[in-house]
Design an enzyme around this catalytic site. Sequence first.
Site, PDB file in Angstrom:
ATOM      1  N   LEU A   1       0.857  -1.180   0.000  1.00 49.57           N
ATOM      2  CA  LEU A   1       0.000   0.000   0.000  1.00 49.57           C
ATOM      3  C   LEU A   1       0.895   1.233   0.000  1.00 49.57           C
ATOM      4  O   LEU A   1       1.977   1.219   0.592  1.00 49.57           O
ATOM      5  CB  LEU A   1      -0.886   0.033   1.251  1.00 49.57           C
ATOM      6  CG  LEU A   1      -1.909  -1.095   1.430  1.00 49.57           C
ATOM      7  CD1 LEU A   1      -2.636  -0.934   2.767  1.00 49.57           C
ATOM      8  CD2 LEU A   1      -2.916  -1.122   0.283  1.00 49.57           C
ATOM      9  N   ASP A   2       0.465   2.305  -0.650  1.00 51.05           N
ATOM     10  CA  ASP A   2       1.209   3.552  -0.588  1.00 51.05           C
ATOM     11  C   ASP A   2       1.371   3.984   0.861  1.00 51.05           C
ATOM     12  O   ASP A   2       0.557   3.642   1.727  1.00 51.05           O
ATOM     13  CB  ASP A   2       0.470   4.658  -1.352  1.00 51.05           C
ATOM     14  CG  ASP A   2       0.465   4.435  -2.852  1.00 51.05           C
ATOM     15  OD1 ASP A   2       1.315   3.668  -3.342  1.00 51.05           O
ATOM     16  OD2 ASP A   2      -0.399   5.030  -3.527  1.00 51.05           O
ATOM     17  N   LYS A   3       2.400   4.754   1.125  1.00 47.16           N
ATOM     18  CA  LYS A   3       2.695   5.209   2.477  1.00 47.16           C
ATOM     19  C   LYS A   3       1.477   5.827   3.161  1.00 47.16           C
ATOM     20  O   LYS A   3       1.183   5.521   4.324  1.00 47.16           O
ATOM     21  CB  LYS A   3       3.837   6.233   2.430  1.00 47.16           C
ATOM     22  CG  LYS A   3       4.196   6.850   3.773  1.00 47.16           C
ATOM     23  CD  LYS A   3       5.321   7.857   3.623  1.00 47.16           C
ATOM     24  CE  LYS A   3       5.649   8.510   4.959  1.00 47.16           C
ATOM     25  NZ  LYS A   3       6.750   9.510   4.828  1.00 47.16           N
TER      26      LYS A   3
ATOM     27  N   THR B   1      -1.715   5.497   2.319  1.00 48.30           N
ATOM     28  CA  THR B   1      -2.927   4.694   2.241  1.00 48.30           C
ATOM     29  C   THR B   1      -2.940   3.755   3.442  1.00 48.30           C
ATOM     30  O   THR B   1      -1.959   3.071   3.706  1.00 48.30           O
ATOM     31  CB  THR B   1      -2.966   3.866   0.949  1.00 48.30           C
ATOM     32  OG1 THR B   1      -2.905   4.756  -0.170  1.00 48.30           O
ATOM     33  CG2 THR B   1      -4.255   3.053   0.863  1.00 48.30           C
TER      34      THR B   1
END
Length: 315
Positions: A137-139, A141
Site C-alpha cells: 500500500l502507498d505510504k 494509504t
Amino acid sequence: MPCFNFQIPQDFAQSLRLDKYVSENLENMNRSKLKTGISELQINGKPAKLSSKVKAGDKVSFNWQDNIPENIEGEEIPLNIIFEDANVTVVNKKQGMVTHPAAGNWTGTLVNALLFHWNKKSVCTENSFRTGIVHRLDKDTSGIIITAKNRATEEFLQEQFQKRKVQKEYIAIVCGKPHHRGGIIATQIIRDPGNRKRFKAVSQTSEGKFAKTIYHCIACYGNYSLMRFRLKTGRTHQIRVHAKFLGCPLLGDPIYNGKKDKLFPNATLMLHSRLLKIRIPEKTQPVTFKAKVPERFKNVLEILHKTFPKEIITK
C-alpha cells in the site's frame, strides 16, 4: 543520488541482460544492490528493465541510491493485527507507514515491525529484501495488507496476486461528484511526462500499462463523495489516478489534487484498504478480511453529515 551513463563497447559480441552486464563491469555493483537501488533506467533514451538485453553500441543511463543497508533490522513498532496464524499475518496498516524499506525510508517500515513481531533480529538484504511482502500500500494509504511468514506461503499468495484471483476493495472520500452511481474505468496508465513522480490515465493507446477499476458512489455531500473502489489490476497509484480521470480526485491527495481544500485544509490522503478476499494456506475457500473505518474518515464524514444533505446518485 549517483547517475550512471555509459555506452556498451562496439566490440561487445554478446546480447546480455543489463543487470548481469552491469554487475560484471561496474565495480562494487552486484545484481541485488542494483535491483533495490535503481531508478530512471533507460536504454537508448527509452524506459527499460533490468532484464532488458543490451548489445554493442547501446547507451545506458540510470540513477542509483547507494546507501542500501546490508541488513534490515527488526524494530519494536506497534501493529494492528487483524488475523494471524502459522503462515500469515494480516495487518491494518496505519497511514504514514511505508510498507517495505526503500530509499529515504530504511527504518520504521512494516517490514521492520514484522521482523520484531516474528522474533527475527534482522534479514540480509542480499537474500530477503522484501521479507513477507507480497503486495503493498502507498505510504499514506491505510488498511489491510497480508504478509507471509515463510517462503512457501509467500509464493502461494504471490501466485494469486499475479493471476488476479484476489479481491481488493477500498473506500475513499473524493472532491466532486461522478456522473454515474457506478461503472468501470479501463485505461492505460503512464508516467506523467511533466512530473516523473506522478502517473496519468490515457486511452486510445497501447502505451503504458492496462489498468481496470470498478467504482461505486455510496453517497454525495455537497461537492464531496464517499466512494468504493474495487481493483481488477494493481498499478502504482491506480485508484488515485483513476479518481482524477473520473473528475473526482481524492481529498487530501497532494500529488493528484494539489489545491488545498477550503473545508478540510489539513486533510491527509482519504484512501483506505477496506476489504481483502484471498485464499490462505490450509483453507479450502477464500477468506475475507475487513479493516475498520479509520478515525480520519469518521471525522470528515461527521462534518459532511452536519454541513450537507445526503444525496444518492440514481443513474
